[in-house]
Enzyme design. Sequence first.
Site, PDB file in Angstrom:
ATOM      1  N   SER A  62       0.820  -1.217   0.000  1.00  0.00           N
ATOM      2  CA  SER A  62       0.000   0.000   0.000  1.00  0.00           C
ATOM      3  C   SER A  62       0.854   1.268   0.000  1.00  0.00           C
ATOM      4  CB  SER A  62      -0.954   0.004   1.191  1.00  0.00           C
ATOM      5  OG  SER A  62      -0.237  -0.088   2.398  1.00  0.00           O
ATOM      6  N   ASN A  74       1.252  -4.135 -14.591  1.00  0.00           N
ATOM      7  CA  ASN A  74       0.258  -5.115 -15.006  1.00  0.00           C
ATOM      8  C   ASN A  74      -0.846  -5.295 -13.962  1.00  0.00           C
ATOM      9  OD1 ASN A  74       1.857  -6.382 -13.138  1.00  0.00           O
ATOM     10  ND2 ASN A  74       2.105  -8.284 -14.288  1.00  0.00           N
ATOM     11  N   ASP A  80       2.766 -18.629 -12.160  1.00  0.00           N
ATOM     12  CA  ASP A  80       2.268 -20.000 -12.036  1.00  0.00           C
ATOM     13  C   ASP A  80       3.416 -20.990 -11.865  1.00  0.00           C
ATOM     14  OD1 ASP A  80       3.343 -20.498 -14.576  1.00  0.00           O
ATOM     15  OD2 ASP A  80       1.417 -20.400 -15.576  1.00  0.00           O
ATOM     16  N   TYR A  83       6.773 -21.222 -14.046  1.00  0.00           N
ATOM     17  CA  TYR A  83       7.787 -20.172 -13.988  1.00  0.00           C
ATOM     18  C   TYR A  83       8.788 -20.475 -12.880  1.00  0.00           C
ATOM     19  CZ  TYR A  83       9.657 -15.432 -14.419  1.00  0.00           C
ATOM     20  OH  TYR A  83      10.469 -14.348 -14.634  1.00  0.00           O
TER      21      TYR A  83
END
Length: 153
Positions: A62, A74, A80, A83
Amino acid sequence: MKIKYMRLHPALPKIVSISKGEWIDLRVSSTVNYQKGELHFLPLGIRMQLPKEFEAWVVPRSSTFKSYKLLQANSIGVIDSSYCGPTDEWKMPVLAMEDGYVNILDRVCQFRIMPSQKAGIWTKLKWLFTNSIEFEEEEIARSEERFSRNAET
């Protein structure tokens, strides 16, 4: 549930065991200077071997925009189980809104592990009965091939 990972910089803190669903802070593994409007991939200094049908969601802390004027490019990063190769260091894509820098070991993002959207019923049941996640550190000096090969099992 046990998950293997590697720290790619010795100064990075170890990842400790957590309760299911907790968020884990990640730090940059090198100082990065940036200029307004530039896209950068902040190196997070870890690789992780997630179980099949599981993924990690990487989001900014934050305070990241307030402290560094960086936006995650992005919106949410999804990593996943595929990777986990020898060159698959986790990175956070960011867009600089002002000139600045991030120092090595600054906390910029966090992640949590959960079943992927395509996970089967057995994976979801396994997750339902999982109370904690244990992280097992693999030494960098160990075989890179072994780290990748284990991800396939």
